[in-house]
Design an enzyme around this catalytic site. Structure first.
Site: not given
Ligand code: BGC
Length: 355
Positions: A111, A182, A317
């Protein structure tokens, strides 16, 4: 029965890195209310009417900036960038040059790194009655990514109970990009137990299996005969606890489903038989990360004073595929100077008797 309401403006007035933060609210005539903050260009609350006409806040989140800063889970409702999901070994190459990113998730970059877009205070550029624009300029080299990247995220609340999210980005140097939101949804209302009774319908014919580091192994594979087949409506509880290598690796669903729908068609939907609320997702993106909140720890106490344990929410997402910079077969995430990165996702809410 919880009475859901919006957070207070004053609890979002704060300063982060010398920049002031705020709460913004959009309302439509059917009674839907959506709150945002410039901290992370994030959605804070989504109040929608349920089948009894009561408002439920279907988005996990917090009542103040202070709580967002203290949270165990950093990404609630936030804009994720520069690169949503994982980049293996925290590195990639562009035109023979190697770029090194922070490894903030085992050996992966996740991210956009520890100080990704979710941690920035975005500028609010323009506001109309039903729209809000957030803008951020990410400097060349930030979190290891090349190019000064100018990003605008526009949220719009329509009279059709849709939240449209438009992303626009431009760079002055060749770079890679993958933007998403998210949002953690619980269609019974945040803090309202787990989402295992939710019924999902996702027309994807293919998904991306992952390795033990949660990196897609290679090409998409057919969902046919796997637990990743949501082409007919399926309750989330049906397969999620089954003994399966892929579910073990993701600790539940944490996989990209390949979007085979044009923007005009529903790419994924979820429905709660308890509240009667249905969420429909339309997107220009090639993938949908179905994440069932597996790593939510229960440490965070949300807006209505109740904890957020594992599986108390799900995410759709919309994004390009994880680790795309290292996989030439995946849809390109390269952005060139002079080009525009444009993407749109709609989260639409409605009330149904059944899926
Ligand atoms: C991911 C997860 C991750 C999470 C964190 C998601 O977008 O796919 O693997 O743990 O974000 O908040």
């Amino acid at each position: 029965m919880v009475i859901y309401s919006l957070p207070r403006y004053q609890d979002f007035e704060h300063k982060i890195d010398g920049k002031k933060t705020h709460l913004f609210i959009l309302r439509n005539r059917t009674g839907m209310q959506v709150a945002f903050t410039d901290y992370g260009a994030r959605i804070v609350s989504i109040l929608v009417p349920d089948k009894a006409g009561n408002l439920r806040d279907v988005l996990l989140g917090f009542n103040s900036i202070h709580d967002y800063l203290q949270a165990d889970e950093q990404y609630h409702g936030a804009t994720i960038g520069r690169f949503a999901n994982r980049i293996a070994h925290g590195s990639f190459q562009l035109d023979g040059e190697k770029y090194t990113l922070q490894q903030n998730n085992g050996r992966n970059s996740l991210h956009g790194g520890a100080t990704g877009f979710h941690t920035k205070v975005w500028d609010r550029r323009t506001s109309f009655k039903n729209k809000i624009d957030f803008c951020y300029i990410s400097p060349d080299g930030e979190e290891g990514f090349p190019g000064n990247l100018k990003v605008t995220v526009t949220y719009e609340l329509t009279e059709n109970n849709e939240i449209s999210i438009k992303y626009l980005a431009e760079t002055d140097k060749k770079t890679v990009i993958n933007l998403t939101n998210h949002a953690y949804f619980n269609l019974d209302g945040e803090g309202h137990g787990d989402v295992l009774d939710h019924i999902l319908h996702i027309p994807a014919d293919h998904f991306l299996p992952i390795d033990e580091h949660q990196i897609p192994i290679d090409q998409p594979v057919p969902v046919e005969g796997t637990l990743f087949d949501f082409r007919s409506p399926k309750r989330l509880s049906t397969d999620i606890t089954k003994d399966d290598e892929q579910l073990r690796r993701g600790n539940g669903y944490d996989h990209t489903l390949v979007n085979n729908q044009p923007f005009s068609k529903i790419a994924a939907s979820a429905f709660s038989p308890h509240s009667g609320i249905r969420l429909e997702v339309l997107t220009t993106e090639p993938g949908i990360q179905l994440y069932t909140g597996n790593f939510l720890s229960g440490k965070d106490i949300g807006k209505s004073g109740r904890p957020y344990p594992s599986r108390s929410a799900f995410c759709f997402e919309t994004q390009h595929y994880p680790n795309s910079p290292n996989n030439p077969h995946f849809p390109s995430v390269v952005l060139e100077p002079g080009d525009r990165w444009e993407s749109e996702t709609i989260y639409r809410f409605c009330i149904k008797k059944e899926m």
